[in-house]
Write a protein that holds these residues in place. Structure first.
Motif: not given
Ligand SMILES: [Zn+2]
Lengths: 91, 137
Positions: A90-91, B79, B81, B92
């Motif tokens: 994710g971030r 991926h 952002h 991550d």
């Molecule tokens: Zn990420």
């Protein structure tokens, strides 16, 4: 005899082989045979407690062994075992 | 150092921009530290995908089979952002694996802005950045 497919980054710990032939009645026995023949693979696949690392999934042909009988999943001649990481983020 | 060739890079940026404002993900194939082919994969995270992604292991298995058939290797994972910098987040790190290069593409307001490549360790405690070369045209 079953075949274990080795992911590229781990081939250096498996004598440079991209596949390793193993014998064993179950997936667990096959993985033990693999890490006995190539001990350096062990720390890449297992944690200090001896469990498969959290990001390591093992597939027998097209099935995750978690949804079969895990280590006790029986092996047949000509089966292929794959080592597939879990990846998310994710971030 | 990781080098991404143009054909692969174009696929990565197009996928990241098309999935905006959601995160995208995919796999990079090639040889050694050079990426020659990129494949977009489904983001299978169940929930809001603006800040999360998840790769279906079966898709990675299929990518590995394709790579072997074509004499290539899985080199890394990418991926995006959305509206966020190209860094390797705590999420991550906690969901990574140490075997591959992880490329993050920053997409600002729907357009590619920047990218970085990271090498997580086995304990999932740190991910040093590596030099990343991509086509600048
Ligand atoms: Zn990420």
């Amino acid at each position: 005899m079953a075949k274990i497919l080795i992911p590229t980054p781990l081939r250096q710990f498996a004598g440079g082989n991209d596949t390793v032939d193993v014998t064993g009645a179950t997936v667990g026995e096959a993985l033990t045979a693999l890490t006995t023949a190539h001990p350096d693979l062990r720390k890449n696949l297992y944690n200090d407690a001896g469990a498969l690392r959290s990001f390591v999934n093992v597939y027998l042909n097209d099935e995750d062994i978690r949804y079969l009988s895990k280590d006790a999943t029986p092996l047949s001649d000509g089966d292929t075992i794959s080592i597939v990481p879990s990846i998310a983020g994710g971030r | 150092m990781l080098t991404i060739e143009k054909a692969a890079w174009d696929v990565m940026v197009a996928h990241a921009e098309a999935t905006y404002p959601n995160e995208c993900c995919g796999v990079m194939l090639g040889k050694g530290k050079t990426v020659t082919r990129a494949k977009a994969l489904d983001n299978t995270y169940e929930g809001a995908q603006e800040d999360r992604y998840e790769i279906r292991p079966e898709d990675l298995l299929a990518a590995d089979r394709e790579a072997r058939k074509d004499g290539l290797d899985i080199v890394g994972i990418f991926h995006s952002h959305p509206d966020c910098a190209a860094y390797f987040s705590k999420t991550d790190l906690e969901n990574s694996c140490p075997w591959y290069s992880f490329v993050v593409l920053s997409i600002l307001k729907g357009k590619f802005d920047n990218a970085g490549s990271f090498l997580p360790n086995a304990e999932q405690t740190e991910a040093p950045e590596e030099e990343l070369i991509w086509p600048k045209s």
